[in-house]
Design a protein around this motif. Structure first.
Motif, mmCIF file in Angstrom:
data_model
loop_
_atom_site.group_PDB
_atom_site.id
_atom_site.type_symbol
_atom_site.label_atom_id
_atom_site.label_comp_id
_atom_site.label_asym_id
_atom_site.label_seq_id
_atom_site.Cartn_x
_atom_site.Cartn_y
_atom_site.Cartn_z
ATOM 1 N N LEU A 6 -53.373 43.265 5.402
ATOM 2 C CA LEU A 6 -52.249 42.680 4.600
ATOM 3 C C LEU A 6 -51.940 41.281 4.900
ATOM 4 N N SER A 7 -51.759 41.120 6.198
ATOM 5 C CA SER A 7 -51.406 39.601 6.780
ATOM 6 C C SER A 7 -52.452 38.753 6.156
ATOM 7 N N LYS A 8 -53.828 38.854 6.245
ATOM 8 C CA LYS A 8 -54.875 38.080 6.048
ATOM 9 C C LYS A 8 -54.663 37.957 4.310
ATOM 10 N N ALA A 9 -54.759 39.066 3.766
ATOM 11 C CA ALA A 9 -54.724 39.006 2.086
ATOM 12 C C ALA A 9 -53.591 37.929 1.650
ATOM 13 N N THR A 10 -52.505 38.101 2.272
ATOM 14 C CA THR A 10 -51.152 37.551 1.814
ATOM 15 C C THR A 10 -50.917 36.168 2.336
ATOM 16 N N GLY A 11 -51.553 35.751 3.691
ATOM 17 C CA GLY A 11 -51.224 34.732 4.242
ATOM 18 C C GLY A 11 -49.744 34.812 4.994
ATOM 19 N N VAL A 12 -49.187 35.892 5.042
ATOM 20 C CA VAL A 12 -48.106 36.326 5.740
ATOM 21 C C VAL A 12 -48.260 36.857 6.909
ATOM 22 N N SER A 13 -47.618 36.320 7.961
ATOM 23 C CA SER A 13 -47.747 36.969 9.669
ATOM 24 C C SER A 13 -47.625 38.179 9.608
ATOM 25 N N SER A 14 -48.025 38.944 10.633
ATOM 26 C CA SER A 14 -47.682 40.447 10.801
ATOM 27 C C SER A 14 -46.279 40.504 11.296
ATOM 28 N N ARG A 15 -45.682 39.627 11.895
ATOM 29 C CA ARG A 15 -44.648 39.678 12.433
ATOM 30 C C ARG A 15 -43.611 39.733 11.075
ATOM 31 N N ALA A 16 -43.919 38.960 10.145
ATOM 32 C CA ALA A 16 -43.094 38.851 8.943
ATOM 33 C C ALA A 16 -42.908 40.125 8.130
ATOM 34 N N LEU A 17 -44.384 40.563 8.326
ATOM 35 C CA LEU A 17 -44.377 42.096 7.500
ATOM 36 C C LEU A 17 -43.564 43.042 8.091
ATOM 37 N N ARG A 18 -43.506 43.039 9.293
ATOM 38 C CA ARG A 18 -42.688 44.079 9.990
ATOM 39 C C ARG A 18 -41.278 43.834 9.746
ATOM 40 N N TYR A 19 -40.765 42.572 9.610
ATOM 41 C CA TYR A 19 -39.341 42.089 9.481
ATOM 42 C C TYR A 19 -39.352 42.625 7.911
ATOM 43 N N TYR A 20 -40.108 42.382 6.940
ATOM 44 C CA TYR A 20 -40.008 42.968 5.603
ATOM 45 C C TYR A 20 -39.640 44.337 5.677
ATOM 46 N N GLU A 21 -40.346 45.221 6.542
ATOM 47 C CA GLU A 21 -40.370 46.652 6.383
ATOM 48 C C GLU A 21 -38.718 46.967 7.069
ATOM 49 N N GLN A 22 -38.419 46.356 8.131
ATOM 50 C CA GLN A 22 -37.029 46.596 8.692
ATOM 51 C C GLN A 22 -36.119 46.119 7.665
ATOM 52 N N GLN A 23 -36.189 45.408 6.727
ATOM 53 C CA GLN A 23 -35.320 45.066 5.843
ATOM 54 C C GLN A 23 -35.349 45.748 4.538
ATOM 55 N N GLY A 24 -36.120 46.658 4.521
ATOM 56 C CA GLY A 24 -36.457 47.599 3.482
ATOM 57 C C GLY A 24 -37.109 46.807 2.093
ATOM 58 N N LEU A 25 -37.932 46.012 2.435
ATOM 59 C CA LEU A 25 -38.603 45.135 1.416
ATOM 60 C C LEU A 25 -40.094 45.714 1.086
ATOM 61 N N LEU A 26 -40.536 46.255 1.996
ATOM 62 C CA LEU A 26 -41.901 46.728 2.121
ATOM 63 C C LEU A 26 -42.108 48.035 2.830
ATOM 64 N N ARG A 27 -42.953 48.839 2.297
ATOM 65 C CA ARG A 27 -43.081 50.012 2.821
ATOM 66 C C ARG A 27 -44.534 50.287 3.462
ATOM 67 N N SER A 28 -44.660 51.293 4.340
ATOM 68 C CA SER A 28 -46.035 51.671 4.751
ATOM 69 C C SER A 28 -45.724 52.895 5.537
ATOM 70 N N GLU A 29 -46.871 53.330 5.626
ATOM 71 C CA GLU A 29 -47.018 54.921 6.340
ATOM 72 C C GLU A 29 -47.583 54.724 7.628
ATOM 73 N N ARG A 30 -47.063 55.649 8.555
ATOM 74 C CA ARG A 30 -47.590 55.793 9.901
ATOM 75 C C ARG A 30 -48.825 56.656 9.633
ATOM 76 N N ARG A 31 -50.001 56.183 10.179
ATOM 77 C CA ARG A 31 -51.130 57.102 10.409
ATOM 78 C C ARG A 31 -51.076 57.805 11.798
ATOM 79 N N PRO A 32 -51.663 58.781 12.119
ATOM 80 C CA PRO A 32 -51.708 59.451 13.284
ATOM 81 C C PRO A 32 -51.770 58.683 14.609
ATOM 82 N N ASN A 33 -52.515 57.634 14.520
ATOM 83 C CA ASN A 33 -52.890 56.685 15.503
ATOM 84 C C ASN A 33 -51.931 55.618 15.786
ATOM 85 N N GLY A 34 -50.960 55.738 14.952
ATOM 86 C CA GLY A 34 -49.551 54.902 15.024
ATOM 87 C C GLY A 34 -49.820 53.620 14.018
ATOM 88 N N TYR A 35 -50.953 53.493 13.638
ATOM 89 C CA TYR A 35 -51.024 52.139 12.666
ATOM 90 C C TYR A 35 -50.385 52.324 11.350
#
Length: 127
Positions: A6-35
């Motif tokens: 996602l970072s590569k596709a959007t040009g947005v850093s992984s850190r910023a993507l995690r921030y977006y998640e923390q802020q409720g702007l983006l959602r992800s699901e955790r896989r069993p391996n934690g990814y």
């Protein structure tokens, strides 16, 4: 897709993507391996969030308007949120006018000549 993809596709850093998640702007699901696993439409969400940040909106406002911008069923009143965004836009327009006036004053000063001994009568007026 995973966070690196996602970072590569959007040009947005992984850190910023995690921030977006923390802020409720983006959602992800955790896989069993934690990814984190992101839906394919996440790239569009990230692009929208980036556009809104660049427009000067806070993460709180963006979080509120996201449901109105996507396919989700909105939690709030989209008309009220649009009014809020219009108010923010109108304030930006007011700021642009103030900046343009300041630029005109500087242009007038520079056109008159830097270091001139005497200023025109209107130049000394305090506003």
């Amino acid at each position: 897709m995973r966070i690196g993809e996602l970072s590569k596709a959007t040009g947005v850093s992984s850190r910023a993507l995690r921030y977006y998640e923390q802020q409720g702007l983006l959602r992800s699901e955790r896989r069993p391996n934690g990814y984190r696993e992101y839906a394919p439409e996440s790239a569009e969400v990230v692009a929208f969030v980036q556009d809104m940040f660049h427009a000067g909106l806070s993460s709180d406002v963006i979080r509120d308007i996201l449901p109105c911008a996507g396919d989700e069923h909105p939690r709030g009143d989209c008309a009220e949120l649009l009014t809020r965004v219009r108010q923010i836009r109108d304030e930006l327009v007011r700021q642009e006018h103030r900046i343009a006036e300041r630029r005109r004053r500087l242009d007038a000063y520079l056109a008159y000549g830097y270091g001139a001994r005497q200023l025109p009568a209107h130049a000394g007026a305090v506003r």
